[in-house]
Scaffold this motif. Structure first.
Motif, PDB file in Angstrom:
ATOM      1  N   ILE A   8       0.979  -1.429  -0.053  1.00 23.42           N
ATOM      2  CA  ILE A   8       0.062   0.178   0.016  1.00 23.42           C
ATOM      3  C   ILE A   8       0.886   1.149  -0.092  1.00 23.42           C
ATOM      4  CG2 ILE A   8      -1.280   1.314   1.226  1.00 23.42           C
ATOM      5  CD1 ILE A   8      -2.881  -1.389   2.030  1.00 23.42           C
ATOM      6  N   LEU A   9       1.788   1.306   0.972  1.00 24.48           N
ATOM      7  CA  LEU A   9       2.824   2.272   0.903  1.00 24.48           C
ATOM      8  C   LEU A   9       3.518   2.785  -0.229  1.00 24.48           C
ATOM      9  CD1 LEU A   9       4.257   2.264   4.534  1.00 24.48           C
ATOM     10  CD2 LEU A   9       2.951   3.941   3.565  1.00 24.48           C
ATOM     11  N   LEU A  10       4.089   1.623  -0.985  1.00 24.59           N
ATOM     12  CA  LEU A  10       4.899   1.702  -2.128  1.00 24.59           C
ATOM     13  C   LEU A  10       4.048   2.062  -3.356  1.00 24.59           C
ATOM     14  CD1 LEU A  10       7.499  -1.041  -1.717  1.00 24.59           C
ATOM     15  CD2 LEU A  10       7.772   1.250  -1.339  1.00 24.59           C
ATOM     16  N   GLY A  11       2.814   1.297  -3.430  1.00 23.69           N
ATOM     17  CA  GLY A  11       1.911   1.591  -4.485  1.00 23.69           C
ATOM     18  C   GLY A  11       1.217   3.064  -4.505  1.00 23.69           C
ATOM     19  N   MET A  12       0.897   3.510  -3.137  1.00 28.80           N
ATOM     20  CA  MET A  12       0.662   4.988  -3.157  1.00 28.80           C
ATOM     21  C   MET A  12       1.705   5.924  -3.650  1.00 28.80           C
ATOM     22  SD  MET A  12      -1.708   4.944   0.311  1.00 28.80           S
ATOM     23  CE  MET A  12      -1.919   6.476   0.557  1.00 28.80           C
ATOM     24  N   THR A  13       2.714   5.594  -3.272  1.00 29.78           N
ATOM     25  CA  THR A  13       4.059   6.357  -3.555  1.00 29.78           C
ATOM     26  C   THR A  13       4.238   6.481  -5.321  1.00 29.78           C
ATOM     27  OG1 THR A  13       5.244   5.929  -1.748  1.00 29.78           O
ATOM     28  CG2 THR A  13       6.463   6.687  -3.378  1.00 29.78           C
ATOM     29  N   VAL A  14       4.119   5.226  -5.914  1.00 30.40           N
ATOM     30  CA  VAL A  14       4.135   5.297  -7.383  1.00 30.40           C
ATOM     31  C   VAL A  14       3.073   5.833  -7.972  1.00 30.40           C
ATOM     32  CG1 VAL A  14       4.313   3.849  -8.909  1.00 30.40           C
ATOM     33  CG2 VAL A  14       5.668   3.220  -7.233  1.00 30.40           C
ATOM     34  N   ALA A  15       1.929   5.714  -7.259  1.00 26.61           N
ATOM     35  CA  ALA A  15       0.727   6.589  -7.718  1.00 26.61           C
ATOM     36  C   ALA A  15       0.878   7.998  -7.884  1.00 26.61           C
ATOM     37  CB  ALA A  15      -0.688   5.933  -7.051  1.00 26.61           C
ATOM     38  N   LEU A  16       1.682   8.544  -7.028  1.00 27.51           N
ATOM     39  CA  LEU A  16       1.709   9.879  -6.971  1.00 27.51           C
ATOM     40  C   LEU A  16       1.833  10.657  -8.625  1.00 27.51           C
ATOM     41  CD1 LEU A  16       3.717  10.928  -3.829  1.00 27.51           C
ATOM     42  CD2 LEU A  16       1.328  11.112  -4.172  1.00 27.51           C
ATOM     43  N   GLY A  17       2.799  10.017  -9.181  1.00 33.01           N
ATOM     44  CA  GLY A  17       3.185  10.320 -10.648  1.00 33.01           C
ATOM     45  C   GLY A  17       1.841  10.548 -11.397  1.00 33.01           C
ATOM     46  N   PRO A  18       1.257   9.170 -11.709  1.00 33.19           N
ATOM     47  CA  PRO A  18       0.129   9.576 -12.585  1.00 33.19           C
ATOM     48  C   PRO A  18      -0.968  10.376 -11.887  1.00 33.19           C
ATOM     49  CG  PRO A  18       0.887   7.199 -12.400  1.00 33.19           C
ATOM     50  CD  PRO A  18       1.727   8.120 -11.550  1.00 33.19           C
ATOM     51  N   LEU A  19      -1.088  10.270 -10.620  1.00 28.17           N
ATOM     52  CA  LEU A  19      -2.165  11.214 -10.204  1.00 28.17           C
ATOM     53  C   LEU A  19      -1.854  12.773 -10.052  1.00 28.17           C
ATOM     54  CD1 LEU A  19      -4.560  11.088  -8.302  1.00 28.17           C
ATOM     55  CD2 LEU A  19      -3.437  11.200  -6.435  1.00 28.17           C
ATOM     56  N   ALA A  20      -0.531  13.141 -10.396  1.00 27.88           N
ATOM     57  CA  ALA A  20      -0.212  14.431 -10.417  1.00 27.88           C
ATOM     58  C   ALA A  20      -0.743  15.093 -12.011  1.00 27.88           C
ATOM     59  CB  ALA A  20       1.337  14.588 -10.205  1.00 27.88           C
ATOM     60  N   LEU A  21      -0.826  14.044 -12.643  1.00 28.13           N
ATOM     61  CA  LEU A  21      -1.331  14.348 -13.939  1.00 28.13           C
ATOM     62  C   LEU A  21      -2.843  14.493 -14.187  1.00 28.13           C
ATOM     63  CD1 LEU A  21       1.011  11.869 -16.138  1.00 28.13           C
ATOM     64  CD2 LEU A  21       1.210  14.241 -16.192  1.00 28.13           C
ATOM     65  N   ASP A  22      -3.343  13.366 -13.723  1.00 29.92           N
ATOM     66  CA  ASP A  22      -4.845  13.288 -13.771  1.00 29.92           C
ATOM     67  C   ASP A  22      -5.438  14.363 -12.990  1.00 29.92           C
ATOM     68  OD1 ASP A  22      -4.331  11.012 -15.444  1.00 29.92           O
ATOM     69  OD2 ASP A  22      -4.798   9.598 -13.893  1.00 29.92           O
ATOM     70  N   ALA A  23      -4.980  14.426 -11.692  1.00 34.15           N
ATOM     71  CA  ALA A  23      -5.792  15.487 -10.949  1.00 34.15           C
ATOM     72  C   ALA A  23      -5.597  16.890 -11.407  1.00 34.15           C
ATOM     73  CB  ALA A  23      -4.919  15.453  -9.409  1.00 34.15           C
ATOM     74  N   TYR A  24      -5.025  17.332 -12.154  1.00 32.30           N
ATOM     75  CA  TYR A  24      -4.932  18.743 -12.605  1.00 32.30           C
ATOM     76  C   TYR A  24      -5.363  18.934 -13.968  1.00 32.30           C
ATOM     77  CZ  TYR A  24      -1.123  19.562 -15.356  1.00 32.30           C
ATOM     78  OH  TYR A  24       0.091  20.016 -16.324  1.00 32.30           O
ATOM     79  N   LEU A  25      -5.781  18.064 -14.752  1.00 30.86           N
ATOM     80  CA  LEU A  25      -6.099  18.181 -16.028  1.00 30.86           C
ATOM     81  C   LEU A  25      -7.416  18.946 -16.030  1.00 30.86           C
ATOM     82  CD1 LEU A  25      -5.229  14.838 -17.526  1.00 30.86           C
ATOM     83  CD2 LEU A  25      -4.310  17.012 -18.066  1.00 30.86           C
ATOM     84  N   PRO A  26      -8.379  18.565 -15.148  1.00 33.15           N
ATOM     85  CA  PRO A  26      -9.697  19.242 -15.122  1.00 33.15           C
ATOM     86  C   PRO A  26      -9.543  20.808 -14.781  1.00 33.15           C
ATOM     87  CG  PRO A  26     -10.055  17.321 -13.923  1.00 33.15           C
ATOM     88  CD  PRO A  26      -8.664  17.262 -14.238  1.00 33.15           C
TER      89      PRO A  26
END
Length: 166
Positions: A8-26
């Motif tokens: 969970i910790l490592l997955g959330m850490t890696v997910a930051l990269g894609p989330l930083a893309l998806d979260a600000y597109l709108p």
């Protein structure tokens, strides 16, 4: 640390990269409006982020081998978080471009550290299971990003998509 917590910790850490893309597109239209520019110009922030996210991995891997996985991971997290705060405070598109590039470097340091940590912590089937759990978290992460809102109609309520006939 139990394998599920580590995943969970490592997955959330890696997910930051894609989330930083998806979260600000709108937010592109709002950012363009605030800076008095076009959506295409705001799109340069996306290019800056993705370019540095990719290129910095070439440097991050050898750095994690030399200085240690955790040191590079925590440095990446700190850089990513600090850059995110500065992106939010950017007063111009040029500032935002620079901070998004910096954020990409932080994301890259996290991205290269996680697989190395998995290989250091587990072997064989345990390693495969850990990578699988991290992949699952990566798959779910974009669902946490905001979705674009429909513009309000004249009454101030959100518009609905047209009803499908048939």
């Amino acid at each position: 640390m139990p394998q599920m917590q580590l995943a969970i910790l490592l997955g959330m850490t890696v997910a930051l990269g894609p989330l930083a893309l998806d979260a600000y597109l709108p937010a592109f239209p709002t950012i363009a409006r605030e800076f008095g520019t076009e959506n295409a110009d705001v799109g340069l922030t996306l290019s800056a982020y993705v370019a540095t996210l990719g290129l910095a991995q070439l440097v991050g891997g050898p750095l994690s081998d030399r200085y240690g996985r955790q040191r590079i991971l925590f440095s990446g997290l700190a850089l990513f978080a600090g850059s995110a705060l500065m992106v939010a405070q950017a007063g111009s598109l040029t500032e935002m471009l620079a901070w998004r590039a910096s954020q990409g470097v932080g994301g890259a340091l996290c991205a290269v550290s996680v697989p190395a940590l998995v290989r250091d912590q587990a072997e064989g089937a345990d390693s495969a299971r850990l990578f699988g759990l991290i992949g699952l978290i990566m798959f779910i992460a974009p669902a946490a990003a905001p979705s674009p809102r429909r513009p309000p109609n004249r009454t101030g309520t959100a518009t609905r998509p047209p009803a499908r006939s048939g």
